[in-house]
Scaffold this motif. Structure first.
Motif, PDB file in Angstrom:
ATOM      1  N   HIS A  39     -18.569  -2.681   8.868  1.00 58.14           N
ATOM      2  CA  HIS A  39     -17.329  -2.057   9.333  1.00 58.14           C
ATOM      3  C   HIS A  39     -16.196  -3.052   9.080  1.00 58.14           C
ATOM      4  CE1 HIS A  39     -19.440   1.292  11.167  1.00 58.14           C
ATOM      5  NE2 HIS A  39     -20.250   0.442  11.764  1.00 58.14           N
ATOM      6  N   PRO A  40     -15.706  -3.141   7.845  1.00 60.22           N
ATOM      7  CA  PRO A  40     -14.728  -4.176   7.484  1.00 60.22           C
ATOM      8  C   PRO A  40     -13.433  -4.113   8.276  1.00 60.22           C
ATOM      9  CG  PRO A  40     -15.619  -3.092   5.527  1.00 60.22           C
ATOM     10  CD  PRO A  40     -16.057  -2.292   6.705  1.00 60.22           C
ATOM     11  N   PRO A  72     -15.905   3.618   0.727  1.00 63.09           N
ATOM     12  CA  PRO A  72     -14.465   3.687   0.475  1.00 63.09           C
ATOM     13  C   PRO A  72     -13.768   2.335   0.486  1.00 63.09           C
ATOM     14  CG  PRO A  72     -15.130   5.383   2.029  1.00 63.09           C
ATOM     15  CD  PRO A  72     -16.301   4.487   1.851  1.00 63.09           C
ATOM     16  N   MET A  73     -14.393   1.322   1.096  1.00 64.15           N
ATOM     17  CA  MET A  73     -13.788  -0.005   1.147  1.00 64.15           C
ATOM     18  C   MET A  73     -14.250  -0.909   0.007  1.00 64.15           C
ATOM     19  SD  MET A  73     -11.853   0.362   3.704  1.00 64.15           S
ATOM     20  CE  MET A  73     -11.191  -1.277   3.483  1.00 64.15           C
ATOM     21  N   GLY A 112      -7.632   1.677   2.589  1.00 67.78           N
ATOM     22  CA  GLY A 112      -8.572   2.534   1.896  1.00 67.78           C
ATOM     23  C   GLY A 112      -8.116   3.979   1.889  1.00 67.78           C
ATOM     24  N   PRO A 113      -8.864   4.845   1.229  1.00 65.88           N
ATOM     25  CA  PRO A 113      -8.475   6.249   1.114  1.00 65.88           C
ATOM     26  C   PRO A 113      -8.836   7.037   2.371  1.00 65.88           C
ATOM     27  CG  PRO A 113     -10.551   5.907   0.014  1.00 65.88           C
ATOM     28  CD  PRO A 113     -10.107   4.544   0.477  1.00 65.88           C
ATOM     29  N   ALA A 114      -8.238   8.186   2.505  1.00 69.16           N
ATOM     30  CA  ALA A 114      -8.625   9.168   3.520  1.00 69.16           C
ATOM     31  C   ALA A 114      -9.189  10.370   2.782  1.00 69.16           C
ATOM     32  CB  ALA A 114      -7.432   9.565   4.375  1.00 69.16           C
ATOM     33  N   ARG A 115     -10.466  10.696   3.010  1.00 70.64           N
ATOM     34  CA  ARG A 115     -11.124  11.755   2.262  1.00 70.64           C
ATOM     35  C   ARG A 115     -11.711  12.805   3.197  1.00 70.64           C
ATOM     36  NH1 ARG A 115     -14.118   7.341  -1.570  1.00 70.64           N
ATOM     37  NH2 ARG A 115     -12.424   7.067  -3.072  1.00 70.64           N
ATOM     38  N   THR A 116     -11.722  14.033   2.716  1.00 67.13           N
ATOM     39  CA  THR A 116     -12.447  15.079   3.412  1.00 67.13           C
ATOM     40  C   THR A 116     -13.941  14.890   3.140  1.00 67.13           C
ATOM     41  OG1 THR A 116     -12.398  16.591   1.529  1.00 67.13           O
ATOM     42  CG2 THR A 116     -10.516  16.657   3.064  1.00 67.13           C
ATOM     43  N   ASN A 117     -14.785  15.593   3.891  1.00 69.38           N
ATOM     44  CA  ASN A 117     -16.223  15.471   3.663  1.00 69.38           C
ATOM     45  C   ASN A 117     -16.632  15.840   2.236  1.00 69.38           C
ATOM     46  OD1 ASN A 117     -16.676  14.527   6.236  1.00 69.38           O
ATOM     47  ND2 ASN A 117     -17.238  16.523   7.068  1.00 69.38           N
TER      48      ASN A 117
END
Length: 295
Positions: A39-40, A72-73, A112-117
């Motif tokens: 969990h960076p 995502p990180m 980082g990005p925000a993504r849907t499932n």
């Protein structure tokens, strides 16, 4: 079925020496696996991959994996190179567990990005292709995905062994992707996927593997269990997310039932009190009792 046993530890920055001591003890006592949380965006936690490199240097036989790496990180091409390098340095003792993403607010806060499932699953599939391509030296990797792309990058190095890519999938579509392309399923702890959903998840994974022409038995199945090994037996109901709190014999019965009834072959303990006593009891009491129940 050969059973394997592991433990999970958090890379808390203020407790890194304790983590290293427990890893060295686990190595001496014959534990199979050690998972390190990733969990960076949590300020109290150190970098998981730096911790894993140190643990691998500290040990001789223990296999180590991020539990699970926050995709995502971490860019997949670099992740593939990191994984191969850690595997080479440790003579083949690194495995790669991947998560499509969680705690999106924290991920976004760190850039980082925000993504849907659906987006996260597509990104995971693209990343897996890139990681595997990076492990084939002498070629140029190409992937023109919606979320990740590489354009003729020189692949390599190859890892020391066939590194497993294990998905920490939660939902049905993610389980199906696991069955189609992953080497294993690292079942999320019950806080994210309650125990009573594990059997259905296994069925989805196996069916998807069969549909893809794969042998479902080739997919590693990892149960991750939170709790405490007590001195006396306690009532256990594997429902919801309640921690398991019972004695070693009770734990062994639970694990044997999960192996026989739900198809798990690997068990990773998330102790509520990560200390030497719990580690020793897991290795020297729970593991042999579980194996004895299945002979």
């Amino acid at each position: 079925m050969t059973l394997r046993f592991g433990m999970q530890l958090a890379p808390t920055a203020s407790e890194l020496e304790q983590l290293r001591e427990l890893a060295r003890l686990a190595d001496r006592e014959g534990l199979d696996l050690l998972g390190i949380q990733d969990h960076p965006y949590a300020g109290s936690l150190a970098d998981t991959f730096a911790v894993i490199a140190t643990v691998l240097a500290d040990t001789e036989r223990l296999r180590v994996f991020p539990d699970v790496a926050s995709l995502p990180m971490r860019g997949p091409a670099m992740l593939g190179k990191q994984a191969a390098t850690l595997d080479l340095l440790s003579a083949g003792r690194f495995e790669l567990a991947l998560g499509a993403g969680a705690f999106w607010q924290g991920i976004s806060a760190m850039g980082g990005p925000a993504r849907t499932n659906p987006e996260a699953l597509q990104a995971l599939e693209e990343a897996t292709r890139i990681i595997r391509a990076m492990w084939i030296p002498g070629r140029k990797a190409h992937e023109d995905g919606s979320y990740y792309a590489v354009h003729g990058v020189q692949s390599g190095p190859a890892p020391a062994h066939s590194v497993g890519i294990w998905f920490g999938s939660v939902g049905p579509k993610a389980h199906a992707l696991t069955g189609r392309i992953a080497d294993g399923w690292a079942a999320p702890i019950p806080h994210y996927l309650p125990y009573e959903k594990w059997a259905a998840a296994q069925q989805i994974i196996s069916a998807a593997a069969t549909d893809a022409g794969r042998d479902p038995a080739s997919i590693t199945r990892i149960a991750q269990l939170v709790g405490h090994i007590t001195d006396a037996p306690g009532p256990v109901d594997l429902r919801g997310e309640a921690p398991i709190r019972t004695n070693a014999a009770g734990w062994a019965r639970i694990l044997a039932d999960l192996a026989d009834g739900t198809g798990f072959d690997t068990f990773v303990y998330w102790p509520e009190s990560p200390d030497e006593t719990q580690l020793r009891r897991w290795i020297n009491e729970v593991a042999p009792m579980t194996r004895a129940l299945r002979t």
